[in-house]
Design a protein around this motif. Structure first.
Motif, mmCIF file in Angstrom:
data_model
loop_
_atom_site.group_PDB
_atom_site.id
_atom_site.type_symbol
_atom_site.label_atom_id
_atom_site.label_comp_id
_atom_site.label_asym_id
_atom_site.label_seq_id
_atom_site.Cartn_x
_atom_site.Cartn_y
_atom_site.Cartn_z
ATOM 1 N N GLU A 84 0.831 -1.206 0.000
ATOM 2 C CA GLU A 84 0.000 0.000 0.000
ATOM 3 C C GLU A 84 0.865 1.256 0.000
ATOM 4 O O GLU A 84 0.577 2.214 -0.727
ATOM 5 N N PHE A 126 2.374 1.640 -3.443
ATOM 6 C CA PHE A 126 1.354 2.082 -4.378
ATOM 7 C C PHE A 126 1.073 3.571 -4.208
ATOM 8 O O PHE A 126 0.974 4.321 -5.188
ATOM 9 N N GLU A 127 0.956 4.010 -2.982
ATOM 10 C CA GLU A 127 0.723 5.428 -2.709
ATOM 11 C C GLU A 127 1.895 6.276 -3.185
ATOM 12 O O GLU A 127 1.701 7.355 -3.779
ATOM 13 N N LEU A 179 3.913 5.567 -5.622
ATOM 14 C CA LEU A 179 3.842 5.617 -7.085
ATOM 15 C C LEU A 179 2.774 6.597 -7.564
ATOM 16 O O LEU A 179 2.974 7.323 -8.538
ATOM 17 N N GLU A 180 1.634 6.634 -6.895
ATOM 18 C CA GLU A 180 0.580 7.584 -7.256
ATOM 19 C C GLU A 180 1.052 9.018 -7.069
ATOM 20 O O GLU A 180 0.765 9.889 -7.898
ATOM 21 N N ILE A 181 1.783 9.254 -5.987
ATOM 22 C CA ILE A 181 2.308 10.596 -5.729
ATOM 23 C C ILE A 181 3.305 10.983 -6.813
ATOM 24 O O ILE A 181 3.250 12.100 -7.363
ATOM 25 N N LEU A 238 3.477 9.844 -9.845
ATOM 26 C CA LEU A 238 2.734 10.040 -11.088
ATOM 27 C C LEU A 238 2.075 11.416 -11.113
ATOM 28 O O LEU A 238 2.113 12.116 -12.130
ATOM 29 N N ALA A 239 1.498 11.818 -10.005
ATOM 30 C CA ALA A 239 0.851 13.133 -9.936
ATOM 31 C C ALA A 239 1.870 14.248 -10.174
ATOM 32 O O ALA A 239 1.604 15.200 -10.923
ATOM 33 N N GLU A 299 2.814 14.281 -13.859
ATOM 34 C CA GLU A 299 1.763 14.896 -14.665
ATOM 35 C C GLU A 299 1.792 16.413 -14.544
ATOM 36 O O GLU A 299 1.632 17.127 -15.540
#
Length: 70
Positions: free
Chosen positions: A6, A9-10, A12-14, A16-17, A20
């Motif tokens: 978890e 994953f978090e 990686l999301e950060i 990615l944001a 972007e």
């Protein structure tokens, strides 16, 4: 999913944001630069035409002027 997955994953999301956001910022810069380039191209074309017109006027004036010994 355990806590480690978890957290990864978090993370990686950060990432990615942020990527972007960076891509959008770079795209905004490219768009602004393209607008500047287009404006400079238009100005260059206008200046080239103006120089051509002035060169033609100078050549026409030289042809009409009497020789200096008159």
């Amino acid at each position: 999913m355990d806590m480690s997955d978890e957290a990864r994953f978090e993370a990686l999301e950060i990432r990615l944001a942020f990527q972007e956001d960076t891509l959008q910022a770079l795209n905004d810069v490219i768009v602004a630069q393209q607008q500047v380039i287009e404006r400079l191209e238009r100005q260059l074309l206008m200046l080239a035409k103006r120089q051509e017109d002035l060169s033609g006027q100078i050549a026409a004036a030289d042809e009409e002027a009497p020789p200096p010994h008159y």
